[in-house]
Design a protein around this motif. Structure first.
Motif, PDB file in Angstrom:
ATOM      1  N   GLU A   1     -21.912 -38.058  -4.242  1.00  0.00           N
ATOM      2  CA  GLU A   1     -20.908 -38.030  -3.202  1.00  0.00           C
ATOM      3  C   GLU A   1     -21.310 -38.782  -1.955  1.00  0.00           C
ATOM      4  O   GLU A   1     -20.525 -38.885  -1.041  1.00  0.00           O
ATOM      5  N   LEU A   2     -22.520 -39.233  -1.878  1.00  0.00           N
ATOM      6  CA  LEU A   2     -22.983 -39.927  -0.676  1.00  0.00           C
ATOM      7  C   LEU A   2     -21.894 -40.819  -0.092  1.00  0.00           C
ATOM      8  O   LEU A   2     -21.599 -41.877  -0.619  1.00  0.00           O
ATOM      9  N   VAL A   3     -21.296 -40.379   0.960  1.00  0.00           N
ATOM     10  CA  VAL A   3     -20.177 -41.133   1.544  1.00  0.00           C
ATOM     11  C   VAL A   3     -20.260 -41.074   3.064  1.00  0.00           C
ATOM     12  O   VAL A   3     -20.769 -40.120   3.624  1.00  0.00           O
ATOM     13  N   PRO A   4     -19.726 -42.119   3.736  1.00  0.00           N
ATOM     14  CA  PRO A   4     -19.608 -42.014   5.185  1.00  0.00           C
ATOM     15  C   PRO A   4     -18.597 -40.904   5.504  1.00  0.00           C
ATOM     16  O   PRO A   4     -17.581 -40.782   4.838  1.00  0.00           O
ATOM     17  N   VAL A   5     -18.909 -40.088   6.484  1.00  0.00           N
ATOM     18  CA  VAL A   5     -18.050 -38.954   6.828  1.00  0.00           C
ATOM     19  C   VAL A   5     -17.346 -39.247   8.146  1.00  0.00           C
ATOM     20  O   VAL A   5     -17.949 -39.780   9.082  1.00  0.00           O
ATOM     21  N   ALA A   6     -16.067 -38.917   8.220  1.00  0.00           N
ATOM     22  CA  ALA A   6     -15.285 -39.160   9.447  1.00  0.00           C
ATOM     23  C   ALA A   6     -15.922 -38.405  10.616  1.00  0.00           C
ATOM     24  O   ALA A   6     -16.446 -37.297  10.449  1.00  0.00           O
ATOM     25  N   THR A   7     -15.863 -39.013  11.786  1.00  0.00           N
ATOM     26  CA  THR A   7     -16.552 -38.437  12.952  1.00  0.00           C
ATOM     27  C   THR A   7     -16.053 -37.026  13.258  1.00  0.00           C
ATOM     28  O   THR A   7     -16.849 -36.131  13.570  1.00  0.00           O
ATOM     29  N   ASP A   8     -14.752 -36.808  13.182  1.00  0.00           N
ATOM     30  CA  ASP A   8     -14.219 -35.465  13.466  1.00  0.00           C
ATOM     31  C   ASP A   8     -14.796 -34.431  12.508  1.00  0.00           C
ATOM     32  O   ASP A   8     -15.121 -33.306  12.908  1.00  0.00           O
ATOM     33  N   ASP A   9     -14.916 -34.816  11.243  1.00  0.00           N
ATOM     34  CA  ASP A   9     -15.475 -33.885  10.253  1.00  0.00           C
ATOM     35  C   ASP A   9     -16.952 -33.615  10.524  1.00  0.00           C
ATOM     36  O   ASP A   9     -17.435 -32.491  10.360  1.00  0.00           O
ATOM     37  N   ARG A  10     -17.647 -34.679  10.931  1.00  0.00           N
ATOM     38  CA  ARG A  10     -19.066 -34.485  11.266  1.00  0.00           C
ATOM     39  C   ARG A  10     -19.191 -33.490  12.408  1.00  0.00           C
ATOM     40  O   ARG A  10     -20.033 -32.591  12.384  1.00  0.00           O
ATOM     41  N   ILE A  11     -18.356 -33.657  13.407  1.00  0.00           N
ATOM     42  CA  ILE A  11     -18.432 -32.769  14.578  1.00  0.00           C
ATOM     43  C   ILE A  11     -18.197 -31.319  14.150  1.00  0.00           C
ATOM     44  O   ILE A  11     -18.974 -30.427  14.501  1.00  0.00           O
ATOM     45  N   LYS A  12     -17.158 -31.106  13.352  1.00  0.00           N
ATOM     46  CA  LYS A  12     -16.847 -29.730  12.916  1.00  0.00           C
ATOM     47  C   LYS A  12     -18.021 -29.115  12.171  1.00  0.00           C
ATOM     48  O   LYS A  12     -18.397 -27.964  12.401  1.00  0.00           O
ATOM     49  N   THR A  13     -18.574 -29.901  11.266  1.00  0.00           N
ATOM     50  CA  THR A  13     -19.653 -29.348  10.444  1.00  0.00           C
ATOM     51  C   THR A  13     -20.899 -29.053  11.257  1.00  0.00           C
ATOM     52  O   THR A  13     -21.499 -27.979  11.136  1.00  0.00           O
ATOM     53  N   TYR A  14     -21.279 -30.014  12.102  1.00  0.00           N
ATOM     54  CA  TYR A  14     -22.470 -29.784  12.924  1.00  0.00           C
ATOM     55  C   TYR A  14     -22.264 -28.584  13.845  1.00  0.00           C
ATOM     56  O   TYR A  14     -23.189 -27.800  14.069  1.00  0.00           O
ATOM     57  N   GLN A  15     -21.066 -28.456  14.385  1.00  0.00           N
ATOM     58  CA  GLN A  15     -20.798 -27.303  15.263  1.00  0.00           C
ATOM     59  C   GLN A  15     -20.986 -26.004  14.493  1.00  0.00           C
ATOM     60  O   GLN A  15     -21.567 -25.039  14.980  1.00  0.00           O
ATOM     61  N   HIS A  16     -20.470 -26.006  13.276  1.00  0.00           N
ATOM     62  CA  HIS A  16     -20.585 -24.810  12.437  1.00  0.00           C
ATOM     63  C   HIS A  16     -22.054 -24.501  12.135  1.00  0.00           C
ATOM     64  O   HIS A  16     -22.501 -23.357  12.248  1.00  0.00           O
ATOM     65  N   LEU A  17     -22.790 -25.535  11.770  1.00  0.00           N
ATOM     66  CA  LEU A  17     -24.201 -25.340  11.435  1.00  0.00           C
ATOM     67  C   LEU A  17     -24.993 -24.874  12.658  1.00  0.00           C
ATOM     68  O   LEU A  17     -25.870 -24.015  12.547  1.00  0.00           O
ATOM     69  N   LEU A  18     -24.634 -25.419  13.795  1.00  0.00           N
ATOM     70  CA  LEU A  18     -25.357 -25.067  15.013  1.00  0.00           C
ATOM     71  C   LEU A  18     -25.074 -23.630  15.432  1.00  0.00           C
ATOM     72  O   LEU A  18     -25.925 -22.958  16.013  1.00  0.00           O
ATOM     73  N   ALA A  19     -23.874 -23.162  15.092  1.00  0.00           N
ATOM     74  CA  ALA A  19     -23.533 -21.773  15.428  1.00  0.00           C
ATOM     75  C   ALA A  19     -24.452 -20.814  14.679  1.00  0.00           C
ATOM     76  O   ALA A  19     -24.839 -19.762  15.201  1.00  0.00           O
ATOM     77  N   SER A  20     -24.823 -21.210  13.448  1.00  0.00           N
ATOM     78  CA  SER A  20     -25.683 -20.302  12.673  1.00  0.00           C
ATOM     79  C   SER A  20     -27.166 -20.504  13.001  1.00  0.00           C
ATOM     80  O   SER A  20     -27.971 -19.620  12.773  1.00  0.00           O
ATOM     81  N   ASP A  21     -27.519 -21.691  13.517  1.00  0.00           N
ATOM     82  CA  ASP A  21     -28.918 -21.919  13.882  1.00  0.00           C
ATOM     83  C   ASP A  21     -28.959 -22.807  15.120  1.00  0.00           C
ATOM     84  O   ASP A  21     -29.146 -24.028  15.030  1.00  0.00           O
ATOM     85  N   PRO A  22     -28.789 -22.214  16.298  1.00  0.00           N
ATOM     86  CA  PRO A  22     -28.625 -23.005  17.527  1.00  0.00           C
ATOM     87  C   PRO A  22     -29.838 -23.849  17.898  1.00  0.00           C
ATOM     88  O   PRO A  22     -29.720 -24.755  18.703  1.00  0.00           O
ATOM     89  N   SER A  23     -31.001 -23.546  17.326  1.00  0.00           N
ATOM     90  CA  SER A  23     -32.185 -24.304  17.752  1.00  0.00           C
ATOM     91  C   SER A  23     -32.553 -25.436  16.794  1.00  0.00           C
ATOM     92  O   SER A  23     -33.557 -26.106  16.997  1.00  0.00           O
ATOM     93  N   ASP A  24     -31.735 -25.636  15.751  1.00  0.00           N
ATOM     94  CA  ASP A  24     -32.078 -26.677  14.776  1.00  0.00           C
ATOM     95  C   ASP A  24     -31.957 -28.068  15.416  1.00  0.00           C
ATOM     96  O   ASP A  24     -30.870 -28.534  15.738  1.00  0.00           O
ATOM     97  N   GLU A  25     -33.102 -28.705  15.551  1.00  0.00           N
ATOM     98  CA  GLU A  25     -33.127 -29.973  16.283  1.00  0.00           C
ATOM     99  C   GLU A  25     -32.376 -31.090  15.552  1.00  0.00           C
ATOM    100  O   GLU A  25     -31.693 -31.906  16.169  1.00  0.00           O
ATOM    101  N   HIS A  26     -32.492 -31.120  14.229  1.00  0.00           N
ATOM    102  CA  HIS A  26     -31.799 -32.167  13.478  1.00  0.00           C
ATOM    103  C   HIS A  26     -30.283 -32.042  13.648  1.00  0.00           C
ATOM    104  O   HIS A  26     -29.590 -33.041  13.804  1.00  0.00           O
ATOM    105  N   THR A  27     -29.796 -30.810  13.593  1.00  0.00           N
ATOM    106  CA  THR A  27     -28.352 -30.613  13.746  1.00  0.00           C
ATOM    107  C   THR A  27     -27.918 -30.984  15.162  1.00  0.00           C
ATOM    108  O   THR A  27     -26.844 -31.568  15.355  1.00  0.00           O
ATOM    109  N   GLN A  28     -28.757 -30.647  16.139  1.00  0.00           N
ATOM    110  CA  GLN A  28     -28.421 -31.010  17.519  1.00  0.00           C
ATOM    111  C   GLN A  28     -28.308 -32.530  17.665  1.00  0.00           C
ATOM    112  O   GLN A  28     -27.351 -33.043  18.254  1.00  0.00           O
ATOM    113  N   ILE A  29     -29.287 -33.226  17.101  1.00  0.00           N
ATOM    114  CA  ILE A  29     -29.271 -34.697  17.165  1.00  0.00           C
ATOM    115  C   ILE A  29     -28.016 -35.234  16.462  1.00  0.00           C
ATOM    116  O   ILE A  29     -27.349 -36.147  16.956  1.00  0.00           O
TER     117      ILE A  29
END
Lengths: 407, 405
Positions: free
Chosen positions: B23-51
């Motif tokens: 599935e390796l595909v470029p992901v739309a920016t809006d979708d990236r934002i949603k996903t990272y926000q979700h991931l960050l909610a569960s682990d706010p200190s994850d540096e990779h997700t923050q970046i």
């Protein structure tokens, strides 16, 4: 039988695109003329690594290693130098050290897509495919539209059995690569040609390869695909001539083994026997080194010298170091030739679970399935083999009717 | 989920890291934002997700021009720097954000600190040079860009050196270097398209309209949403008197990013085309931008100040905007804008002084000479006015549809 023509697809050189300009070392001054400038060593190391990607000549990595040592002496802790160091470690198959350093660098600068690309290469090389996939996706996410992202994702798509998807991404990468970066454009075109050939489109593969050779006529990688095209056309003598030239250019055991195999196909049995003998001596001498020709040596002992015990010993050593699809498939074949069918089945299942579509793997897998009396698996592998050239698998498999295969 | 691959998440249609291949595909920016926000909610200190989330916010800013994404990215960077003040990735992002916010002094200081630890970081040399250019510290800018170039001659360093030489008056060298930037290319087509567009601007300003047109077309071929290339084509069409075509290009640029200067150009073009209602809509848009600026306590906006001066509207606000900008952005462009606003507000002597500062480097900017000529004539110096007019003619006298001497 050589099984993985495209094993170099994930060689770490893509990240060097930014260090190379106009297909030549970036820095006008070479390391020799300006020995005190670390940038000169950086440019020189990058060029050697790029040449190694094309030639698979470990001597290039040795020269790159020397440049990197000078660079890091002049500029200790230099980030670019450390990335080059990772590429050298990977090229010399020092996977554990490469992974350790690449992970450290990635922790320091997690937004650097070049750091992620090194992790893709290392993880793919050791068979950590889920990690490699994650790393490639990071590149696609951090720099949407970057050549590096498309290139790395294409390599993985191929490994995962999506040849069409891989071609699509390589073509995207070509579209986005500077017209002046001839070496990189040629490399990408060669990947497309190789995939077109693998999918049976010989004519299209030749056309694409012609474009690649027009950009970089002395490319060793393109020459290898050219030889494979000749083989697909049944022109074994021509293929042998190409392979001989390649071996004369870079006299390493890998090139010697492939040349010997083609000589055998061309019916030049005496020359082939001499080449195989020479190969055994040279490959055995470097068997315990990190960079070796052990996969070829395994197939040599199973398919040519009929010494399966030796093959198994080497296969077990390799397995302890890496678990990529190539290593697992070679080990499966070594176990099979030693009558250890369950162990063979276990390895081959894991190799194929990656998704790769390799006719030789399917041929071996079918023979293993036959010995383990797994008719369903046998039928599946025969079905897969039906999509390749009928000469791909010369094994005497149990005959199935077309109806049975479809079923 | 540390370093989760977004393609995997989306193909599963779930915000869960499932094993899924191919599935390796470029992901739309809006979708990236949603996903990272979700991931960050569960682990706010994850540096990779923050970046990942910062990078997605900045990408969204580039795509939409919506400044709120800058603030969101900034908050995350603050969080990362609170935890580790030496986080190099976070500091690099902070530079990018401060450049957008025109806090050039902060960027220059931070970059100099960072370079003590990472003297080979080309991007940081670039940030230092960019900040120095905006501050009008041209010697420091040259040094930083030369260092950047010596580290790696690539699109980024050629592009910056080209800009430096253009601003400091050497258009021939600038154009050659910008061509080199285009030839070097970049793994992100948008960057090459940007350089082509800048090359088009340089050709246009020095009177080579056909070459400029080719460059803008090449730019749009590479990256069709590059609004500044569309605007460039609009300027060329206007210079050739093709108002309808100019309007079409500017409308396209405005549809991508509604910059205030596009509204200004369209107002003039609609007026010339006898479309007063459409011209009024553009005027209203500028007024709305101005109003938002006032409500949000916007201190600086060089382009808005210039536009208000051009159309003789709300001059006191324009003067306030540009006078506040000078201490934080002392480059020749800001001096030129100040000169023009001062001229329009009747401060002729001060306008003359500011104009001289704008012209000190010999920058081949037609607008500088247009402004200087107008100011000199009003100040009773017809000889200087004629000299500036001659310089303007030698460059491109038709540089702006609404500004003919």
């Amino acid at each position: 039988m050589k099984t993985n023509v495209g094993r170099s697809i994930l060689a770490a050189a893509g990240f060097l695109a930014g260090l190379i300009f106009n297909g030549a070392p970036v820095f006008q001054l070479s390391a020799q003329t300006s020995p005190k400038a670390w940038q000169a060593y950086s440019g020189s190391a990058a060029e050697h690594i790029r040449m190694a990607r094309d030639t698979r000549d470990v001597a290039q990595y040795n020269q790159a290693e020397s440049d990197v040592q000078h660079l890091l002496q002049l500029s200790p802790g230099n980030y670019d130098g450390q990335k080059l160091q990772v590429a050298v470690l990977l090229g010399k198959h020092e996977f554990a050290n490469a992974l350790k350093l690449a992970t450290e660098l990635n922790r320091k600068v997690p937004d650097d897509i070049n750091g992620w690309s090194l992790l893709v290469d290392i993880n793919a090389a050791i068979g950590a495919y889920a990690e490699a996939e994650r790393d490639a996706q990071w590149i696609l996410d951090l720099r949407p539209g970057s050549v590096l992202g498309f290139e790395k994702a294409a390599g993985l798509r191929e490994l995962f059995g999506d040849a069409e998807g891989a071609i699509e991404f390589y073509q995207e990468a070509i579209r986005r690569t500077s017209q002046n970066d001839l070496v990189q454009r040629s490399w990408l075109l060669t990947q497309v040609a190789r995939l077109q050939l693998a999918s049976g489109n010989v004519k299209q593969a030749q056309l694409t390869l012609d474009q690649s050779l027009a950009l970089f006529p002395s490319s060793q990688l393109a020459a290898a695909v050219s030889a494979d095209i000749r083989i697909a056309e049944g022109k074994y003598a021509e293929a042998a001539a190409v392979r001989e030239r390649m071996y004369r250019g870079v006299a390493n055991p890998e090139n010697l083994y492939v040349w010997a195999e083609v000589l055998e196909k061309a019916g030049l049995n005496e020359q082939a026997a001499a080449a195989f003998k020479d190969f055994e001596t040279r490959a055995s001498a470097q068997m315990n080194a990190a960079y070796n020709a052990n996969q070829d040596l395994i197939y040599f002992y199973t398919d040519h010298k009929q010494d399966p015990a030796k093959a198994l010993k080497i296969a077990q050593r390799e397995e302890s170091l890496r678990q990529d699809e190539g290593t697992l498939a070679a080990a499966a074949w070594a176990f099979f030739q030693n009558g250890k069918y369950t162990e063979a089945r276990n390895r081959m299942d894991r190799a194929l679970s990656v998704g790769i579509k390799n006719p030789v793997y399917f041929c071996h897998a079918a023979q293993i399935a036959a010995k383990t009396n797994d008719q369903t698996a046998l039928a599946n592998y025969q079905k897969e083999l039906a999509s390749f050239s009928p000469n791909t698998c010369a094994a005497n498999l149990p005959i199935q009717t077309a109806k049975e295969v479809i079923k | 989920v540390r370093g989760a691959a977004l393609g995997i998440l989306f193909c599963a249609g779930l915000l869960l890291a499932q094993t899924a291949r191919k599935e390796l595909v470029p992901v739309a920016t809006d979708d990236r934002i949603k996903t990272y926000q979700h991931l960050l909610a569960s682990d706010p200190s994850d540096e990779h997700t923050q970046i990942g989330l910062i990078s997605a916010y900045l990408q969204k800013l580039r795509e939409s021009g919506d400044i709120t994404y800058l603030d969101r990215a900034s908050k995350l960077i603050d969080r990362m720097l609170e935890k580790d003040g030496g986080n190099f990735s976070a500091l690099r992002f902070q530079n990018e954000i401060d450049l957008q916010r025109h806090d050039f002094k902060a960027v220059a200081e931070r970059a100099q600190d960072m370079l003590k630890y990472a003297p080979s970081d080309q991007g940081t040399w670039g940030n230092l040079g960019d900040a120095a250019m905006e501050l009008g510290e041209y010697t420091q800018a040259e040094r930083a860009y030369m260092k950047m170039f010596s580290l790696r001659p690539n699109l980024a360093s050629y592009n910056r050196l080209a800009y430096y030489y253009f601003v400091t008056g050497d258009s021939t060298r600038a154009i050659q270097l910008m061509r080199d930037a285009v030839d070097a290319g970049d793994s992100v087509p948008e960057n090459t398209a940007w350089c082509l567009s800048e090359l088009g601007d340089m050709y246009f300003k020095t009177g080579r309209l056909d070459a400029a047109e080719d460059a803008y077309h090449s730019s749009l071929k590479l990256f069709p949403r590059l609004h500044r290339a569309s605007a460039g084509l609009g300027r060329i069409a206007a210079a050739r008197g093709s108002i309808d075509i100019a309007v079409r290009h500017y409308e396209r640029a405005q549809a991508i990013v509604p910059l205030v200067e596009y509204a200004g150009a369209l107002e003039d073009l609609y007026t010339a085309a006898g479309m007063p209602e459409k011209a009024r809509q553009q005027r209203d848009l500028v007024a709305a931008i101005e109003k938002i600026g006032k409500v949000t306590n916007e201190k600086t906006n060089r382009n808005l100040a210039l536009l208000l001066a051009d159309h003789v509207r709300d001059l006191s606000f324009a003067l306030n905007l540009i006078q506040t900008e000078i201490p934080i952005r002392g480059d020749v462009y800001t001096w030129d804008a100040l000169a023009w606003v001062l001229f329009k507000t009747g401060n002729l002597q001060e306008a003359k002084t500011a104009s001289a500062k704008a012209l000190k480097l010999g920058t081949p900017e037609p607008i500088f000479y247009y402004h200087a000529s107008k100011i000199a004539r009003a100040a009773g110096d017809p000889q200087a006015a004629q000299e500036y007019a001659n310089r303007l003619s030698a460059l491109n006298a038709k540089f702006d549809f609404g500004k003919q001497l």
